[in-house]
Design an enzyme around this catalytic site. Structure first.
Site, mmCIF file in Angstrom:
data_model
loop_
_atom_site.group_PDB
_atom_site.id
_atom_site.type_symbol
_atom_site.label_atom_id
_atom_site.label_comp_id
_atom_site.label_asym_id
_atom_site.label_seq_id
_atom_site.Cartn_x
_atom_site.Cartn_y
_atom_site.Cartn_z
ATOM 1 N N GLU A 38 35.113 56.961 -2.948
ATOM 2 C CA GLU A 38 34.541 56.112 -3.987
ATOM 3 C C GLU A 38 34.456 54.659 -3.529
ATOM 4 O O GLU A 38 33.496 53.943 -3.841
ATOM 5 C CB GLU A 38 35.382 56.217 -5.262
ATOM 6 C CG GLU A 38 35.282 57.577 -5.947
ATOM 7 C CD GLU A 38 36.219 57.684 -7.136
ATOM 8 O OE1 GLU A 38 35.766 58.147 -8.195
ATOM 9 O OE2 GLU A 38 37.397 57.305 -7.001
ATOM 10 N N GLU B 17 44.573 46.415 -6.709
ATOM 11 C CA GLU B 17 44.522 46.651 -5.265
ATOM 12 C C GLU B 17 43.088 46.582 -4.747
ATOM 13 O O GLU B 17 42.828 46.112 -3.632
ATOM 14 C CB GLU B 17 45.137 48.017 -4.950
ATOM 15 C CG GLU B 17 46.637 48.061 -5.181
ATOM 16 C CD GLU B 17 47.187 49.470 -5.134
ATOM 17 O OE1 GLU B 17 48.343 49.628 -4.722
ATOM 18 O OE2 GLU B 17 46.455 50.410 -5.496
ATOM 19 N N HIS C 154 -2.582 27.979 -15.290
ATOM 20 C CA HIS C 154 -3.951 28.466 -15.507
ATOM 21 C C HIS C 154 -3.909 29.749 -16.335
ATOM 22 O O HIS C 154 -3.114 30.650 -16.061
ATOM 23 C CB HIS C 154 -4.619 28.735 -14.160
ATOM 24 C CG HIS C 154 -5.936 29.456 -14.263
ATOM 25 N ND1 HIS C 154 -6.093 30.776 -13.905
ATOM 26 C CD2 HIS C 154 -7.146 29.036 -14.698
ATOM 27 C CE1 HIS C 154 -7.357 31.139 -14.094
ATOM 28 N NE2 HIS C 154 -8.017 30.102 -14.578
ATOM 29 N N ASN C 155 -4.756 29.825 -17.361
ATOM 30 C CA ASN C 155 -4.802 31.016 -18.233
ATOM 31 C C ASN C 155 -3.391 31.484 -18.572
ATOM 32 O O ASN C 155 -3.008 32.636 -18.328
ATOM 33 C CB ASN C 155 -5.596 32.137 -17.567
ATOM 34 C CG ASN C 155 -7.099 31.855 -17.581
ATOM 35 O OD1 ASN C 155 -7.547 30.849 -18.131
ATOM 36 N ND2 ASN C 155 -7.878 32.725 -16.981
ATOM 37 N N GLU D 19 -2.806 26.373 -20.895
ATOM 38 C CA GLU D 19 -4.223 26.572 -21.219
ATOM 39 C C GLU D 19 -4.393 27.529 -22.388
ATOM 40 O O GLU D 19 -3.713 28.552 -22.474
ATOM 41 C CB GLU D 19 -4.966 27.114 -19.998
ATOM 42 C CG GLU D 19 -6.465 27.216 -20.214
ATOM 43 C CD GLU D 19 -7.229 27.579 -18.958
ATOM 44 O OE1 GLU D 19 -8.476 27.555 -18.993
ATOM 45 O OE2 GLU D 19 -6.592 27.892 -17.935
ATOM 46 N N ASP E 207 -7.630 29.471 -24.134
ATOM 47 C CA ASP E 207 -9.047 29.819 -24.191
ATOM 48 C C ASP E 207 -9.360 30.286 -25.604
ATOM 49 O O ASP E 207 -8.889 31.344 -26.035
ATOM 50 C CB ASP E 207 -9.369 30.926 -23.184
ATOM 51 C CG ASP E 207 -9.315 30.424 -21.752
ATOM 52 O OD1 ASP E 207 -9.203 29.205 -21.567
ATOM 53 O OD2 ASP E 207 -9.369 31.255 -20.824
ATOM 54 N N HIS F 167 -9.237 35.957 -22.430
ATOM 55 C CA HIS F 167 -10.126 35.609 -21.319
ATOM 56 C C HIS F 167 -11.493 36.183 -21.612
ATOM 57 O O HIS F 167 -11.700 37.393 -21.502
ATOM 58 C CB HIS F 167 -9.570 36.158 -20.005
ATOM 59 C CG HIS F 167 -10.167 35.515 -18.799
ATOM 60 N ND1 HIS F 167 -10.022 36.030 -17.529
ATOM 61 C CD2 HIS F 167 -10.915 34.393 -18.665
ATOM 62 C CE1 HIS F 167 -10.646 35.247 -16.668
ATOM 63 N NE2 HIS F 167 -11.190 34.257 -17.340
ATOM 64 N N GLU G 147 -10.124 25.414 -23.825
ATOM 65 C CA GLU G 147 -11.460 25.854 -23.429
ATOM 66 C C GLU G 147 -12.087 26.417 -24.693
ATOM 67 O O GLU G 147 -11.799 27.532 -25.113
ATOM 68 C CB GLU G 147 -11.370 26.904 -22.321
ATOM 69 C CG GLU G 147 -12.730 27.268 -21.739
ATOM 70 C CD GLU G 147 -12.619 28.211 -20.568
ATOM 71 O OE1 GLU G 147 -13.467 29.120 -20.470
ATOM 72 O OE2 GLU G 147 -11.693 28.052 -19.748
ATOM 73 N N LYS H 72 -6.222 18.254 -24.532
ATOM 74 C CA LYS H 72 -7.314 18.039 -23.578
ATOM 75 C C LYS H 72 -8.493 18.904 -24.013
ATOM 76 O O LYS H 72 -8.399 20.129 -24.093
ATOM 77 C CB LYS H 72 -6.881 18.419 -22.173
ATOM 78 C CG LYS H 72 -8.033 18.510 -21.171
ATOM 79 C CD LYS H 72 -7.649 19.305 -19.950
ATOM 80 C CE LYS H 72 -8.858 19.696 -19.125
ATOM 81 N NZ LYS H 72 -9.725 20.684 -19.765
ATOM 82 N N LYS I 208 -13.184 18.658 -24.855
ATOM 83 C CA LYS I 208 -14.392 17.843 -24.938
ATOM 84 C C LYS I 208 -14.422 17.123 -26.279
ATOM 85 O O LYS I 208 -13.932 17.640 -27.282
ATOM 86 C CB LYS I 208 -15.635 18.721 -24.768
ATOM 87 C CG LYS I 208 -15.761 19.317 -23.373
ATOM 88 C CD LYS I 208 -17.023 20.138 -23.211
ATOM 89 C CE LYS I 208 -16.979 21.405 -24.041
ATOM 90 N NZ LYS I 208 -18.122 22.293 -23.767
ATOM 91 N N SER J 65 -12.669 18.568 -14.486
ATOM 92 C CA SER J 65 -12.069 19.798 -13.989
ATOM 93 C C SER J 65 -12.925 20.367 -12.869
ATOM 94 O O SER J 65 -14.153 20.415 -12.980
ATOM 95 C CB SER J 65 -11.944 20.835 -15.113
ATOM 96 O OG SER J 65 -11.014 20.419 -16.083
ATOM 97 N N ASP K 58 13.978 41.666 4.298
ATOM 98 C CA ASP K 58 14.619 42.848 4.858
ATOM 99 C C ASP K 58 13.695 43.429 5.922
ATOM 100 O O ASP K 58 12.601 43.920 5.610
ATOM 101 C CB ASP K 58 14.875 43.863 3.740
ATOM 102 C CG ASP K 58 15.504 45.155 4.243
ATOM 103 O OD1 ASP K 58 16.032 45.155 5.368
ATOM 104 O OD2 ASP K 58 15.453 46.153 3.501
#
Length: 753
Positions: A159, A194, A308-309, A338, A340, A353, A388, A435, A437, A523, A702
């Site tokens: 063991e 032990e 991003h997204n 972000e 969308d 998206h 967006e 942020k 337009k 952007s 590895d």
């Protein structure tokens, strides 16, 4: 104690699997093996297949509707076939695994739900604390109990050998038997105490022992406060360490009775650098903590951690969208996320998206469950919401109301009239900047959503084949018949929230210099930005001293791969947005870069990118920094892959990236069959030309006889944040710490200018 007792006893809960799938199961916690177990209650007991989640894999427990799965529960709340107790205060979620999966559960009453959340939070704290201190008896006894399969309270030799394999140690049977026989008392088995002594025999650290003997007393058994003071001053480059301070350190770190006599033993000096995470003073860490840069400069003078997204959990075409993705980014110091925005069902905006099969999220839930509670958990400096906007006028009005209700008191609402320079991060502390337009689309309808996720809006038009929506490129004029100067009253409230970060179309650097305002932001895709850099890097630098620029991944990166941020940082681009959900080498270096300045998400640019005094093409023959790194050893490297009988063959790579003039790679030899305490003792020297941008990444892999090496863990940080002397570098995987997996290094640095 009462909470943990309730978890051990167990309870029947409802488990959410899908939007319309509910199952009753019994859940309980085995505190001996530290596992959450559950089994279907509707099957005969002889057919039950018990399943489990290791407590060590659990990241958090959250009460209420806080995860993606909870969005389905909100809809099901209106379903007459739902469980009768489906109320928000009866719901809770267990976040677990590297992918932050969510186990969504419903209790029969609010008290049971609260009890389980409290109990799990306690267990998470206990396990994390134990795993960070692997030499402590609590962690060792947990390992002992797992290895004691027959529950006899003792381990036989076989063991013990299996446990060594679990610990990633390969010891030949003869050596293991010699160590084993030194600890047994007549019987061919050892008890927990032990076993702890047996384990300590394996913790041989020749590099630490040599260092210890160098500063210890004549008997070599202990180090006096004066010896510790000399070690800190000569090896760790600390200044003016007094004896009183050394005594405090001894009492804190040394586990033996010697600490009461003010003396440090070998066990104490081994433990001393391992506990860097729980120690606020910088000399114990491999990098400096705390915000140390000037935060009163204009925003354009800083690099900003950006996503991003942010909502996606995987690829850009078919992956789920998750509130947890926003929470994870914010907890990791991201300062620009972000959203969308598209028309959703029932007249409420959603995030997804566009024109893909990705999942959807209600904007209201993202604002209330992610942005509001987590915006300033990791950093108090401003958070940017990058919109967006594909919303119709009607849903823009709804969005404005949702923003006001959720985060209205946190919004940055500055008057930009006559503004010459952007405000500072310090001035915008605990503020949210939008942020977007400044003009409205006036969009009468939105593209339909995939039927597999959320039904499209009633006024949706037929959809073409799934092609990801492109990042918005403002055209300078409204796409509708309404001129930009004549706003629809439903949209005006939303547009009034846009002030110091107004998105505009980029025409040219000369146009921006003469026509654009300091609060305008452009952007660029990564390829467009690269073209502009090639055209005039100096003009790019000058542009970014005054205005913000956002760079985002190319649309062809459908697998959510990432690009290197360094060429864009080298010309001053502030908002370089990467896919946070992807554990790529670019993302690992990105995280490392933002570990400086207290991981607050903002990094002050080098002077030559702020004052425009030096050319971007640095003098190739001017070396500014000398760095020497010695890779000494590794500790507690985990197994990789599914083969429990395999032992890793680790090696270390050092990669330095930054300015194009400072690219460097080094690799150690492979140590075979040892993930527990591999020893390399290899050194490398490097000279740097732009150390302010340079990031050093330590990666452990590895080695494989056939095929590519397998990733174990890594850690990256700015070169200028490396502390001199002996340090333990903590390894991470997917942005999460690998328990106590570290590599021991020694560093030496000199400024050459």
């Amino acid at each position: 104690d009462a909470d943990l007792a309730a978890l051990r006893t167990g309870v029947v809960l409802w488990k959410l699997r899908a939007c319309d799938s509910w199952y009753r199961r019994r859940f309980w916690v085995n505190t001996l093996n530290m596992r959450l177990l559950y089994e279907p209650s509707h099957k005969p007991f002889w057919r039950n297949s018990k399943q489990h989640i290791d407590i060590s894999d659990i990241k958090d427990a959250r009460l209420g509707w806080k995860t993606a799965g909870r969005q389905a529960e909100k809809k099901l709340a209106k379903d007459p076939e739902r469980p009768p107790m489906l109320k928000e205060d009866c719901c809770f979620s267990i976040i677990h695994g590297q992918a932050n999966k969510s186990l969504d559960l419903v209790a029969s009453d609010s008290e049971t739900a609260a009890t389980w959340v409290r109990g799990f939070k306690s267990l998470i704290t206990v396990v994390q604390s134990a795993e960070k201190r692997r030499s402590d008896q609590q962690w060792l006894k947990l390992l002992f109990n797992k290895a004691d399969k027959d529950g006899s309270g003792a381990l036989h030799f076989e063991e013990c050998c299996e446990l060594l394999m679990h610990l990633n140690i390969k010891v030949d049977p003869e050596t293991a038997m010699k160590l084993f026989q030194r600890k047994i008392k007549g019987e061919q088995a050892i008890d927990a105490e032990e076993f702890i002594q047996f384990y300590q025999l394996l913790l041989v650290r020749p590099e630490i022992e040599t260092l210890f003997r160098k500063y210890s007393e004549e008997d070599g058994a202990s180090m006096s406060p004066n010896g510790l003071r000399q070690f800190l001053e000569k090896e760790q480059s600390m200044k003016e360490v007094n004896a009183e301070f050394a005594v405090r350190l001894i009492r804190r770190f040394d586990p033996s009775p010697s600490k009461e006599m003010g003396r440090m033993t070998l066990a104490g000096i081994i433990k001393f650098p391992l506990e860097w995470e729980t120690t606020p003073v910088s000399y114990l860490t491999c990098h400096r903590d705390g915000v140390i840069q000037d935060m009163t400069r204009p925003l354009s003078h800083y690099f900003m951690a950006s996503s991003h997204n942010t909502y996606l959990t995987g690829n850009q075409l078919t992956s789920d969208s998750s509130i947890e993705a926003y929470i994870s980014a914010l907890k990791n110091g991201c300062r620009c996320i972000e959203l969308d925005l598209w028309d959703g069902p029932e007249g409420e905006p959603i995030i997804y998206h566009g024109n893909t099969l990705t999942g959807t999220l209600p904007v209201k839930d993202v604002l209330n469950d992610a942005v509001k509670p987590f915006a300033f958990k990791a950093s108090t400096y401003p958070l940017f919401l990058s919109f967006e906007n594909h919303l119709s006028l009607e849903q823009q009005a709804v969005l404005a109301i949702q923003i006001k209700d959720a985060i209205g008191d946190l919004l940055c609402l500055m008057d930009v009239k006559d503004m010459k320079v952007l405000p500072s991060p310090e001035k915008l502390r605990n503020k949210i900047v939008i942020k977007a337009k400044k003009y409205t689309h006036g969009v009468p309808q939105s593209p339909p959503l995939p039927a597999v996720h959320v039904a499209p809006a009633a006024n949706a038009s037929p959809s073409s084949s799934p092609v990801p929506a492109q990042e918005e490129q403002p055209t300078g004029k409204s796409p509708t018949s309404n001129p930009p100067s004549i706003l629809q009253p439903v949209a005006k409230d939303l547009l009034d929230m846009v002030n110091i970060c107004e998105a505009v179309k980029f025409h040219s650097f000369s146009h921006s210099l003469n026509k654009d305002q300091c609060y305008h932001i452009s952007s660029f895709s990564e390829s467009k930005a690269s073209d502009l850099i090639a055209e005039s890097a100096d003009a790019f630098v000058k542009h970014t001293t005054r205005q913000l620029v956002r760079i985002y991944p190319a649309a062809t990166r459908t697998t959510s791969s990432n690009f290197s941020p360094f060429p864009h940082w080298a010309v001053g681009s502030q908002i370089v947005a990467l896919n946070y959900q992807t554990n790529s080498k670019e993302m690992r270096l990105y995280r490392g870069f933002f570990r400086q300045n207290g991981s607050c998400g903002y990094v002050l640019k080098p002077d030559y990118l702020i004052n425009d005094k030096f050319p971007v093409a640095l003098e190739r023959d001017k070396l500014l920094k000398y760095l020497k790194v010695r890779i000494i050893s590794g500790q507690y490297l985990p197994k990789v892959g599914d083969n429990e009988n395999s032992i890793v063959d680790p090696y270390v790579t050092i990669k330095i990236l930054g300015h194009s003039a400072d690219t460097f790679t080094f690799r150690t030899r492979v140590v075979t069959n040892n993930g527990f305490n591999p020893y390399w003792n290899e050194s490398v020297e490097v000279f740097l030309r732009a150390p302010e941008l340079a990031v050093i990444c330590f990666t452990v892999k590895d080695s494989q006889t056939i095929g590519a090496s397998r990733f174990i863990g890594s850690y990256a940080l700015p070169v200028n944040c490396l502390a001199p002397g002996y340090r333990h570098v903590p390894l991470n995987c997917n942005g999460e710490p690998l328990s106590s997996a570290t590599i021991c290094i020694q560093t030496e640095m000199k400024d050459l200018n």
